[in-house]
Scaffold this active site. Structure first.
Site, PDB file in Angstrom:
ATOM      1  N   GLN A   1      42.146  40.431  33.457  1.00 49.88           N
ATOM      2  CA  GLN A   1      42.188  41.778  34.019  1.00 49.88           C
ATOM      3  C   GLN A   1      42.640  42.835  33.018  1.00 49.88           C
ATOM      4  O   GLN A   1      42.430  44.025  33.242  1.00 49.88           O
ATOM      5  CB  GLN A   1      43.094  41.801  35.252  1.00 49.88           C
ATOM      6  CG  GLN A   1      42.523  40.981  36.401  1.00 49.88           C
ATOM      7  CD  GLN A   1      43.413  40.978  37.626  1.00 49.88           C
ATOM      8  OE1 GLN A   1      44.309  40.154  37.740  1.00 49.88           O
ATOM      9  NE2 GLN A   1      43.191  41.895  38.543  1.00 49.88           N
TER      10      GLN A   1
ATOM     11  N   ARG B   1      55.500  39.016  34.155  1.00 52.10           N
ATOM     12  CA  ARG B   1      54.615  37.917  34.526  1.00 52.10           C
ATOM     13  C   ARG B   1      53.219  38.201  33.983  1.00 52.10           C
ATOM     14  O   ARG B   1      52.633  39.242  34.291  1.00 52.10           O
ATOM     15  CB  ARG B   1      54.550  37.763  36.053  1.00 52.10           C
ATOM     16  CG  ARG B   1      53.562  36.691  36.455  1.00 52.10           C
ATOM     17  CD  ARG B   1      53.394  36.487  37.947  1.00 52.10           C
ATOM     18  NE  ARG B   1      52.243  35.596  38.107  1.00 52.10           N
ATOM     19  CZ  ARG B   1      51.262  35.750  38.981  1.00 52.10           C
ATOM     20  NH1 ARG B   1      51.280  36.738  39.857  1.00 52.10           N
ATOM     21  NH2 ARG B   1      50.248  34.919  39.001  1.00 52.10           N
TER      22      ARG B   1
ATOM     23  N   HIS C   1      44.915  31.946  35.748  1.00 52.36           N
ATOM     24  CA  HIS C   1      44.657  33.047  36.690  1.00 52.36           C
ATOM     25  C   HIS C   1      43.141  33.304  36.689  1.00 52.36           C
ATOM     26  O   HIS C   1      42.672  34.352  36.259  1.00 52.36           O
ATOM     27  CB  HIS C   1      45.461  34.286  36.276  1.00 52.36           C
ATOM     28  CG  HIS C   1      45.645  35.301  37.364  1.00 52.36           C
ATOM     29  ND1 HIS C   1      46.881  35.736  37.792  1.00 52.36           N
ATOM     30  CD2 HIS C   1      44.752  35.983  38.122  1.00 52.36           C
ATOM     31  CE1 HIS C   1      46.739  36.640  38.751  1.00 52.36           C
ATOM     32  NE2 HIS C   1      45.446  36.816  38.969  1.00 52.36           N
TER      33      HIS C   1
ATOM     34  N   ASN D   1      47.302  30.428  39.906  1.00 47.74           N
ATOM     35  CA  ASN D   1      47.431  31.620  40.728  1.00 47.74           C
ATOM     36  C   ASN D   1      46.451  31.570  41.893  1.00 47.74           C
ATOM     37  O   ASN D   1      45.243  31.467  41.694  1.00 47.74           O
ATOM     38  CB  ASN D   1      47.132  32.870  39.891  1.00 47.74           C
ATOM     39  CG  ASN D   1      47.250  34.148  40.723  1.00 47.74           C
ATOM     40  OD1 ASN D   1      48.361  34.556  41.087  1.00 47.74           O
ATOM     41  ND2 ASN D   1      46.121  34.765  41.058  1.00 47.74           N
ATOM     42  N   GLU D   2      46.968  31.590  43.094  1.00 45.72           N
ATOM     43  CA  GLU D   2      46.158  31.763  44.301  1.00 45.72           C
ATOM     44  C   GLU D   2      44.984  30.797  44.438  1.00 45.72           C
ATOM     45  O   GLU D   2      43.818  31.207  44.394  1.00 45.72           O
ATOM     46  CB  GLU D   2      45.660  33.210  44.389  1.00 45.72           C
ATOM     47  CG  GLU D   2      46.786  34.216  44.370  1.00 45.72           C
ATOM     48  CD  GLU D   2      46.349  35.634  44.725  1.00 45.72           C
ATOM     49  OE1 GLU D   2      45.148  35.906  44.740  1.00 45.72           O
ATOM     50  OE2 GLU D   2      47.229  36.455  45.004  1.00 45.72           O
TER      51      GLU D   2
ATOM     52  N   ASN E   1      52.559  35.466  46.453  1.00 42.66           N
ATOM     53  CA  ASN E   1      51.832  36.719  46.260  1.00 42.66           C
ATOM     54  C   ASN E   1      51.510  37.246  47.645  1.00 42.66           C
ATOM     55  O   ASN E   1      50.859  36.557  48.428  1.00 42.66           O
ATOM     56  CB  ASN E   1      50.506  36.483  45.529  1.00 42.66           C
ATOM     57  CG  ASN E   1      50.695  36.113  44.068  1.00 42.66           C
ATOM     58  OD1 ASN E   1      51.801  36.114  43.554  1.00 42.66           O
ATOM     59  ND2 ASN E   1      49.595  35.809  43.405  1.00 42.66           N
TER      60      ASN E   1
ATOM     61  N   TYR F   1      50.607  40.906  50.125  1.00 40.13           N
ATOM     62  CA  TYR F   1      50.244  42.329  50.104  1.00 40.13           C
ATOM     63  C   TYR F   1      50.283  43.005  51.458  1.00 40.13           C
ATOM     64  O   TYR F   1      50.579  44.178  51.548  1.00 40.13           O
ATOM     65  CB  TYR F   1      48.836  42.485  49.509  1.00 40.13           C
ATOM     66  CG  TYR F   1      48.788  42.232  48.022  1.00 40.13           C
ATOM     67  CD1 TYR F   1      48.650  40.947  47.496  1.00 40.13           C
ATOM     68  CD2 TYR F   1      48.917  43.282  47.128  1.00 40.13           C
ATOM     69  CE1 TYR F   1      48.632  40.725  46.132  1.00 40.13           C
ATOM     70  CE2 TYR F   1      48.896  43.068  45.758  1.00 40.13           C
ATOM     71  CZ  TYR F   1      48.759  41.789  45.264  1.00 40.13           C
ATOM     72  OH  TYR F   1      48.749  41.576  43.911  1.00 40.13           O
TER      73      TYR F   1
ATOM     74  N   GLU G   1      53.844  38.558  43.164  1.00 37.89           N
ATOM     75  CA  GLU G   1      52.952  39.733  43.252  1.00 37.89           C
ATOM     76  C   GLU G   1      53.185  40.436  44.570  1.00 37.89           C
ATOM     77  O   GLU G   1      53.325  39.789  45.614  1.00 37.89           O
ATOM     78  CB  GLU G   1      51.465  39.345  43.246  1.00 37.89           C
ATOM     79  CG  GLU G   1      50.870  39.085  41.908  1.00 37.89           C
ATOM     80  CD  GLU G   1      49.379  38.750  41.978  1.00 37.89           C
ATOM     81  OE1 GLU G   1      48.669  39.257  42.872  1.00 37.89           O
ATOM     82  OE2 GLU G   1      48.944  37.974  41.121  1.00 37.89           O
TER      83      GLU G   1
ATOM     84  N   TRP H   1      52.723  44.152  41.477  1.00 36.20           N
ATOM     85  CA  TRP H   1      51.369  44.146  40.946  1.00 36.20           C
ATOM     86  C   TRP H   1      50.850  45.568  41.008  1.00 36.20           C
ATOM     87  O   TRP H   1      50.675  46.057  42.118  1.00 36.20           O
ATOM     88  CB  TRP H   1      50.447  43.208  41.742  1.00 36.20           C
ATOM     89  CG  TRP H   1      49.092  43.175  41.120  1.00 36.20           C
ATOM     90  CD1 TRP H   1      48.055  44.020  41.355  1.00 36.20           C
ATOM     91  CD2 TRP H   1      48.655  42.265  40.097  1.00 36.20           C
ATOM     92  NE1 TRP H   1      46.991  43.694  40.540  1.00 36.20           N
ATOM     93  CE2 TRP H   1      47.343  42.629  39.767  1.00 36.20           C
ATOM     94  CE3 TRP H   1      49.267  41.187  39.423  1.00 36.20           C
ATOM     95  CZ2 TRP H   1      46.605  41.954  38.786  1.00 36.20           C
ATOM     96  CZ3 TRP H   1      48.530  40.521  38.459  1.00 36.20           C
ATOM     97  CH2 TRP H   1      47.217  40.899  38.158  1.00 36.20           C
TER      98      TRP H   1
ATOM     99  N   GLU I   1      39.888  45.035  38.552  1.00 33.35           N
ATOM    100  CA  GLU I   1      40.215  44.489  39.871  1.00 33.35           C
ATOM    101  C   GLU I   1      39.042  43.634  40.380  1.00 33.35           C
ATOM    102  O   GLU I   1      38.478  43.882  41.439  1.00 33.35           O
ATOM    103  CB  GLU I   1      40.595  45.638  40.814  1.00 33.35           C
ATOM    104  CG  GLU I   1      40.926  45.268  42.249  1.00 33.35           C
ATOM    105  CD  GLU I   1      42.007  44.216  42.456  1.00 33.35           C
ATOM    106  OE1 GLU I   1      42.791  43.925  41.543  1.00 33.35           O
ATOM    107  OE2 GLU I   1      42.030  43.658  43.566  1.00 33.35           O
ATOM    108  N   TRP I   2      38.688  42.626  39.570  1.00 35.58           N
ATOM    109  CA  TRP I   2      37.708  41.616  39.965  1.00 35.58           C
ATOM    110  C   TRP I   2      36.430  42.239  40.548  1.00 35.58           C
ATOM    111  O   TRP I   2      35.868  43.135  39.939  1.00 35.58           O
ATOM    112  CB  TRP I   2      38.371  40.611  40.924  1.00 35.58           C
ATOM    113  CG  TRP I   2      39.662  40.059  40.367  1.00 35.58           C
ATOM    114  CD1 TRP I   2      40.925  40.280  40.839  1.00 35.58           C
ATOM    115  CD2 TRP I   2      39.829  39.219  39.199  1.00 35.58           C
ATOM    116  NE1 TRP I   2      41.862  39.626  40.070  1.00 35.58           N
ATOM    117  CE2 TRP I   2      41.223  38.962  39.059  1.00 35.58           C
ATOM    118  CE3 TRP I   2      38.966  38.638  38.261  1.00 35.58           C
ATOM    119  CZ2 TRP I   2      41.755  38.175  38.020  1.00 35.58           C
ATOM    120  CZ3 TRP I   2      39.489  37.855  37.235  1.00 35.58           C
ATOM    121  CH2 TRP I   2      40.861  37.629  37.126  1.00 35.58           C
TER     122      TRP I   2
END
Ligand code: PNW
Length: 481
Positions: A25, A82, A128, A174-175, A312, A314, A378, A428, A435-436
């Site tokens: 990213q 991180r 990630h 990650n995730e 993580n 949100y 995150e 984050w 952003e992907w």
């Protein structure tokens, strides 16, 4: 100030706070110093895969501007940073018999040294999402259990060997949910496989995501086993996995919606295998023989394979029973309450609204269920339409400031009123970045990035996060001395 009131405002001793990023990213320089391609390289440059048609070739140019980024962190007064390592910089082709790239190792080694020289604790994610493309081409990447587990363990061992003298905080993956579901189910993330033939000519959304998730758990667990057996005694670090997971709240108090909220959680945060040594009942029911079994030897490795819960998170979703979406546990998500009002402030990301009470509820849920210290790795917010605002306006990111205000209150309440063991908070993100699938249109940074000039501008939210954490830490220090 009365001591109870003061007590309420402290962060625990040694609490790590800072900002998070991920290699693909921010780094750019995808062809530099012998780096091999990752599955995101070509995918992100394929028309239609990102919202603005832009890929990760430059991103925030952090492979070249890394010293500047560290100075930024320093000026923000963080305790920790991180970031993630790009596997294909370290082993360009990825595999256990493939050559190691000393230039890639040197980059991260210098980076870690520079962080430490600036009193910033390196908090390192091994993976990630940027799988070496060669492993995907060679044997199907995450779909191939025997190969990926060995190759991932080999890569992890190399990182422990070369960086573990200085890195004491490791995250394996990650995730995993996003990798499995978005990469092999919905097909919106690399490698973009899906049963939806308008998206992909290959893939099976009914089986592949569950296989990938299974292999991810095993790869993670083998890396942790390697660390504990061969590195931990000498290096003394901690290692665990980090999971995405948002709070789910029943839409109303009807029994079916109350049950549905738990089902949504069982699938979104399906980490019982690691922490409890079993699958949630609902997963077994929903998937039947599509749910991969672990052998007794595998269970023994997977169960207990995380020193902590990496979190993580949100947002919060309101959950209604029904629908066929297995990735949501056959539930429907909404932000609209029964009375027609919205749960919170809408972010630019369609899946994100503010709801700090949900953050506190999730911290409590995980603490009760798993009894593991929680590292929040995150948490953040994308302000609606920030990407199309004039700079001056974007820097006054009031919605993000309010988001972080709420998060701070939730963390303090969870620690002091609820007794939850929380060890870190990473916002984050340090920078606006790639952003992907949303490309650069969605901005999560506390620092605005002008992508034309790669100039960085701190936003109001950065000043907020820095000042509130700094004063909480200073208080803690006073109290403990
Ligand atoms: C996380 N969703 O991804 C990632 O770890 C970051 O790399 C990313 O930039 C950040 O959150 C913000 O999106 C997610 O669709 C991506 O629910 C998508 C979802 C959740 C998290």
């Amino acid at each position: 100030m009365p001591s109870t009131e003061l007590q309420q405002q402290l962060l625990p001793k040694g609490f790590l706070w800072g900002f998070a990023t991920a290699s693909f990213q921010i780094e750019g320089s995808t062809g530099a110093d012998g780096r091999g391609k990752s599955i995101w390289d070509d995918f992100s440059n394929t028309p239609g895969k990102t919202l603005d048609g832009k890929g990760g070739d430059v991103a925030t140019d952090s492979y070249r501007l890394w010293k500047e980024d560290i100075q930024l962190l320093k000026s923000y007064g963080v305790k920790a940073y991180r970031f993630s390592l790009a596997w294909s910089r370290i082993i360009p082709l990825g595999g256990r018999n493939d050559p190691v790239n000393e230039l890639g190792i040197k980059f991260y080694s210098d980076f870690i040294d520079e962080l430490i020289a600036n009193d910033i604790v390196p908090f390192v994610t091994l993976y990630h999402w940027d799988l070496p493309q060669a492993l995907h081409d060679r044997y199907g990447g995450w779909l191939n259990k025997d190969e990926i587990v060995q190759d991932y363990e080999n890569y992890a061992r190399l990182c422990f060997t070369r960086f573990g003298d200085r890195v004491k905080h490791w995250l394996t993956l990650n995730e995993p949910w996003c990798i499995a579901v978005l990469g092999y189910g919905r097909g919106i993330f690399a490698p973009g496989r899906s049963s939806d033939r308008t998206r992909s000519s290959e893939g099976d959304s009914a089986t592949e995501p569950w296989l990938v998730a299974h292999h991810e758990m095993l790869a993670h667990a083998h890396a942790v086993k390697a660390y504990r057996e061969d590195f931990k005694a000498l290096q003394g670090g901690q290692i665990g996995i980090t999971l995405n997971g948002d709070w789910s709240m029943p839409y109303d108090d009807s029994p079916e919606n109350v049950a549905a909220a738990q089902h949504a959680r069982d699938v979104a945060i399906g980490t019982d295998p690691i922490y409890l040594g079993s699958y949630p009942e609902f997963m077994k029911e929903m998937l039947g023989d599509r749910l991969p079994e672990y052998s007794p030897e595998e269970w023994a490795i997977v169960h207990g394979s995380s020193d902590f819960y990496g979190m993580n998170t949100y947002t919060t979703n309101m959950i209604k029973a029904g629908g066929e979406d297995e990735f949501q546990g056959k539930t429907m998500y909404t932000f609209t309450r029964p009375d027609g009002t919205q749960l919170g402030t809408q972010a630019h990301s369609p899946w994100l609204q503010t709801y700090p009470e949900g953050f506190r509820a999730l911290l409590n849920y995980l603490w009760k269920r798993y009894q593991k210290p929680i590292f929040v790795t995150e948490n953040g917010f994308s302000v609606k339409d920030e990407g199309s605002m004039p700079l001056e306006q974007a820097l006054q990111d009031t919605d993000r400031v309010e988001y972080y205000q709420g998060a701070t209150q939730s963390i303090l309440a969870a620690i002091h009123e609820d007794g939850v063991d929380i060890r870190s908070y990473f916002a984050w993100s340090l920078l606006d970045n790639f952003e992907w699938a949303e490309g650069y249109t969605t901005r999560f940074g506390v620092t605005y990035v002008d992508y034309e000039t790669q100039t960085r501008y701190p936003k109001a939210s950065q000043k907020f996060v820095t000042s509130v954490r700094a004063s909480l830490s200073a208080l803690s220090l006073q109290r403990s001395s």
